[in-house]
Write a protein that holds these residues in place. Sequence first.
Motif, PDB file in Angstrom:
ATOM      1  N   PHE A 307       0.834  -1.153  -0.194  1.00  0.00           N
ATOM      2  CA  PHE A 307      -0.025   0.133  -0.007  1.00  0.00           C
ATOM      3  C   PHE A 307       0.845   1.218  -0.003  1.00  0.00           C
ATOM      4  N   ARG A 308       0.500   2.131  -1.024  1.00  0.00           N
ATOM      5  CA  ARG A 308       1.073   3.685  -0.878  1.00  0.00           C
ATOM      6  C   ARG A 308       0.037   4.720  -0.934  1.00  0.00           C
ATOM      7  N   ASN A 309       0.418   5.592  -0.290  1.00  0.00           N
ATOM      8  CA  ASN A 309      -0.712   6.655  -0.348  1.00  0.00           C
ATOM      9  C   ASN A 309      -0.279   7.600  -1.590  1.00  0.00           C
ATOM     10  N   PHE A 316      -4.265   4.443 -15.016  1.00  0.00           N
ATOM     11  CA  PHE A 316      -5.123   3.344 -14.843  1.00  0.00           C
ATOM     12  C   PHE A 316      -4.793   2.510 -13.558  1.00  0.00           C
ATOM     13  N   THR A 317      -4.163   1.266 -13.691  1.00  0.00           N
ATOM     14  CA  THR A 317      -3.701   0.390 -12.368  1.00  0.00           C
ATOM     15  C   THR A 317      -2.260   0.726 -12.217  1.00  0.00           C
ATOM     16  N   PHE A 318      -1.409   1.554 -13.114  1.00  0.00           N
ATOM     17  CA  PHE A 318       0.085   1.453 -13.261  1.00  0.00           C
ATOM     18  C   PHE A 318       0.448   2.103 -11.937  1.00  0.00           C
ATOM     19  N   ARG A 319      -0.230   3.045 -11.668  1.00  0.00           N
ATOM     20  CA  ARG A 319       0.190   3.839 -10.131  1.00  0.00           C
ATOM     21  C   ARG A 319      -1.147   3.725  -9.020  1.00  0.00           C
ATOM     22  N   SER A 320      -1.189   2.602  -8.364  1.00  0.00           N
ATOM     23  CA  SER A 320      -2.292   2.630  -7.553  1.00  0.00           C
ATOM     24  C   SER A 320      -2.050   2.842  -6.014  1.00  0.00           C
ATOM     25  N   ARG A 321      -2.915   2.819  -5.226  1.00  0.00           N
ATOM     26  CA  ARG A 321      -2.760   2.767  -3.837  1.00  0.00           C
ATOM     27  C   ARG A 321      -2.550   1.625  -3.033  1.00  0.00           C
ATOM     28  N   ASP A 426       8.274   2.643 -19.030  1.00  0.00           N
ATOM     29  CA  ASP A 426       8.032   2.931 -17.546  1.00  0.00           C
ATOM     30  C   ASP A 426       8.201   1.469 -16.744  1.00  0.00           C
ATOM     31  N   GLU A 427       8.596   1.894 -15.529  1.00  0.00           N
ATOM     32  CA  GLU A 427       8.975   0.945 -14.650  1.00  0.00           C
ATOM     33  C   GLU A 427       8.044  -0.304 -14.273  1.00  0.00           C
ATOM     34  N   LEU A 428       8.372  -1.429 -14.767  1.00  0.00           N
ATOM     35  CA  LEU A 428       7.921  -2.758 -14.566  1.00  0.00           C
ATOM     36  C   LEU A 428       8.314  -3.320 -13.224  1.00  0.00           C
ATOM     37  N   GLU A 429       9.687  -3.315 -13.089  1.00  0.00           N
ATOM     38  CA  GLU A 429      10.327  -4.073 -11.933  1.00  0.00           C
ATOM     39  C   GLU A 429      11.817  -3.386 -11.866  1.00  0.00           C
ATOM     40  N   GLY A 430      12.210  -3.299 -10.548  1.00  0.00           N
ATOM     41  CA  GLY A 430      13.483  -2.848 -10.288  1.00  0.00           C
ATOM     42  C   GLY A 430      14.166  -4.033  -9.767  1.00  0.00           C
ATOM     43  N   VAL A 431      15.524  -4.018 -10.325  1.00  0.00           N
ATOM     44  CA  VAL A 431      16.505  -5.222  -9.781  1.00  0.00           C
ATOM     45  C   VAL A 431      17.599  -4.079  -8.955  1.00  0.00           C
ATOM     46  N   PRO A 520      15.193  -8.381  -6.707  1.00  0.00           N
ATOM     47  CA  PRO A 520      14.316  -8.083  -8.127  1.00  0.00           C
ATOM     48  C   PRO A 520      12.828  -7.788  -7.397  1.00  0.00           C
ATOM     49  N   SER A 521      12.304  -6.670  -7.733  1.00  0.00           N
ATOM     50  CA  SER A 521      10.874  -6.418  -7.121  1.00  0.00           C
ATOM     51  C   SER A 521      10.236  -5.983  -8.294  1.00  0.00           C
ATOM     52  N   ALA A 522       8.906  -6.744  -8.555  1.00  0.00           N
ATOM     53  CA  ALA A 522       8.180  -6.648  -9.492  1.00  0.00           C
ATOM     54  C   ALA A 522       6.651  -6.237  -8.975  1.00  0.00           C
ATOM     55  N   GLY A 523       5.952  -5.385  -9.912  1.00  0.00           N
ATOM     56  CA  GLY A 523       4.558  -5.185  -9.433  1.00  0.00           C
ATOM     57  C   GLY A 523       3.658  -6.405 -10.383  1.00  0.00           C
ATOM     58  N   ASP A 525       0.377  -5.588 -10.661  1.00  0.00           N
ATOM     59  CA  ASP A 525      -0.659  -4.915 -11.447  1.00  0.00           C
ATOM     60  C   ASP A 525      -0.094  -4.246 -12.581  1.00  0.00           C
ATOM     61  N   ARG A 526       1.254  -3.729 -12.434  1.00  0.00           N
ATOM     62  CA  ARG A 526       1.955  -3.007 -13.762  1.00  0.00           C
ATOM     63  C   ARG A 526       2.084  -4.311 -14.694  1.00  0.00           C
ATOM     64  N   LEU A 527       2.295  -5.522 -14.072  1.00  0.00           N
ATOM     65  CA  LEU A 527       2.684  -6.475 -15.236  1.00  0.00           C
ATOM     66  C   LEU A 527       1.351  -6.960 -15.897  1.00  0.00           C
TER      67      LEU A 527
END
Length: 662
Positions: A307-309, A316-321, A426-431, A520-523, A525-527
């Motif tokens: 969760f991030r405020n 759309f879902t790219f940047r969700s809370r 745009d970022e899908l995942e950060g390694v 490796p940290s992936a989202g 919803d972004r995927l």
Amino acid sequence: MAEPKENVLMEKIVSLCKRRGFVFQSSEIYGGINGFWDYGPLGAELKRNVKELWWNSMTRLRDDVVGLEATIIMAPQIWKASGHVETFADMMRECPMTRKRVRTDQVEPQSGSVVKFTGAVSNPKPEVHDDYLTTIETSASSFSNAANNREAINNCVKSVVSVKHSGASDLDERVEEETGIFWANHCTHASTEFSILLPAGKPVESAKKSAISFYQSLGVENPVLLGGVTEKVEDSTDFHPESGVKLGPSRPFNLMLQTYVGPIQSEENIAYLRPETAQAIFAQFKNVHETSRQKVPFGIAQVGKAFRNEVTPRNFTFRSREFEQMELEFFIKPDEAVEAIHGNVAVPTAPGHPGEPQPNWGWQMWHQYWVEERVRFYEGIGLSRATLGFHIQTPEELAHYARATTDILFKFPFSKVDEQGEVKGDELEGVAARSDFDLSQHERHSGKAMGVFDEDLRTAWGKLAPEKQKELRQRYYEARKKYLTKTAREGDSPEKIEKEAQEDADGLAKGQYIPHVIEPSAGVDRLILALLANAFTETTSTDEKGKSEVRTVMKFHPRVAPVKVGVFPLLKNKPELVAKAKEVFQLLRGHMLAFYDETGAIGRRYARQDEAGTPFGVTIDFDTLGEKPELLNTVTVRHRDDGAQERIPISELPGWLLARVK
Ligand code: ATP
């Protein structure tokens, strides 16, 4: 500015998602809630498939990674140790009129005419202070003219007061007092600026209207506007994208969502909804290490909600809370330990996948390995390398403890085109190569040892030449000292830091160290959004009467497709066909998600499944029943992407399909 074409594509995707039940706005019947999304029947399947594929490839199919499923709410000390309470913030700016906030780094540049008001004063009404204000009212125009000049107003009030009270013995005090009251009541916002960008074609009057309502909202009655000069601005990021009002100063805004644990809503009971899943992995590192019998290098994987405020949820879902992450913390030996054991540390010599992990790999090899492993994963579910991009974080972007971070990007329909005309993505995942920062922080904050004992290191150390021991010890000591200095807390004197760094270096010589980590940290919803955008295809077909129709085909990779196969009796009103089709459906549903459909013309049924992204369609026709004896118990399998058809015996169907959808 996003290209209109791109917006159209996003609009089509969003509309398909709602129409076909991939993604709905959360709480839609109440007007929705910004930054929250629900997954409908097809979306839920798509998401499950993605998470399961990730889980399988990251844990079950590897010997060196195990899983974890931790709670969303954890001890708040975790977020102090990780640095989130202090620093997990985005810089944001607020529109002073609408109070809407935007991320400082996400304001699109705007150009145009800006009307700048330097402040406003309240035009006094006689009934407010009838003592002297009637007089001021009569000279309202001079008041307005003088209003941007504090001294002029002061003099004006003074003269009014002295006229009213001439002869009073305490005249000076009264003048002072009345001037103060007058100023507070009418001029507190005499130097509160308000600037607004005029939309093209709008008259200055509209800016004045906005300014008046702004000052009224601050409590200025009958505002008399001061200033009002119009000036041009070029590519300015100072104005709110919707209201056009000049934004307030940039301020940090912590993104963690808070709640209270227990019945008392007090400061001590504050807890946070986790902003990432990773910290639970660090906090449980010791337990997992001890119970799983894994040895460094090994990893712990977790999938779960975060969760991030977010200041401005968007795209759309790219940047969700509320969203889900799939994170791996892969623990490795510090390079000094690798060198002590193997005599050297392998570093990357060429781009690309470095192959099977080797014992002499240092952090750079592991980092490159995980970037490439993740790219292979994306390729394996239909995102070709051409749809991906990479961003290697610059030293300025990197967190102080991180050694390197490579962001894996996807070229979303809303991704910007750069100066060279290329879409970076745009970022899908950060390694990230995060050094030993996280475990070290938890060791210091919890007081519980997070280090491991490495028998190989202890044995190897004893055999090293003294100069080598000295060199490795010194390097390790310096790295630890740097970490301890950067994260020093109250009471951490230079002597204390020195002592701790020396102890850590002594520990290395005895086979002890705090593992480093590659993350490796992936989202999820972004995927999912990337997969939806990647799959979205439109085809135009023209019928015999020349009528053309645009159809949507969701070309998901069969591995992620929500429904794997559609089963259709050719005709609904032939019981033998329906019975056989239901038999085939029952046979298949034990192996994969199948969908039975008998309503409408067969072409319509294919089209419905194409839109859902179902890769295969199985039709039961009269030949299945033996009209042509050689085709008895065979079905037609239709391929979604090119419409090609082939005949397959029912007995072979599950195996044939499984080979393609798993
Ligand atoms: P960004 O810079 O886009 O805000 P981040 O660098 O803060 O992302 P990380 O903290 O590295 O993101 O989180 C790892 C992954 O979690 C991201 O790559 C992304 O896929 C996902 N993620 C992060 N924030 C969000 C969000 N608000 N909505 C959806 N997914 C998110």
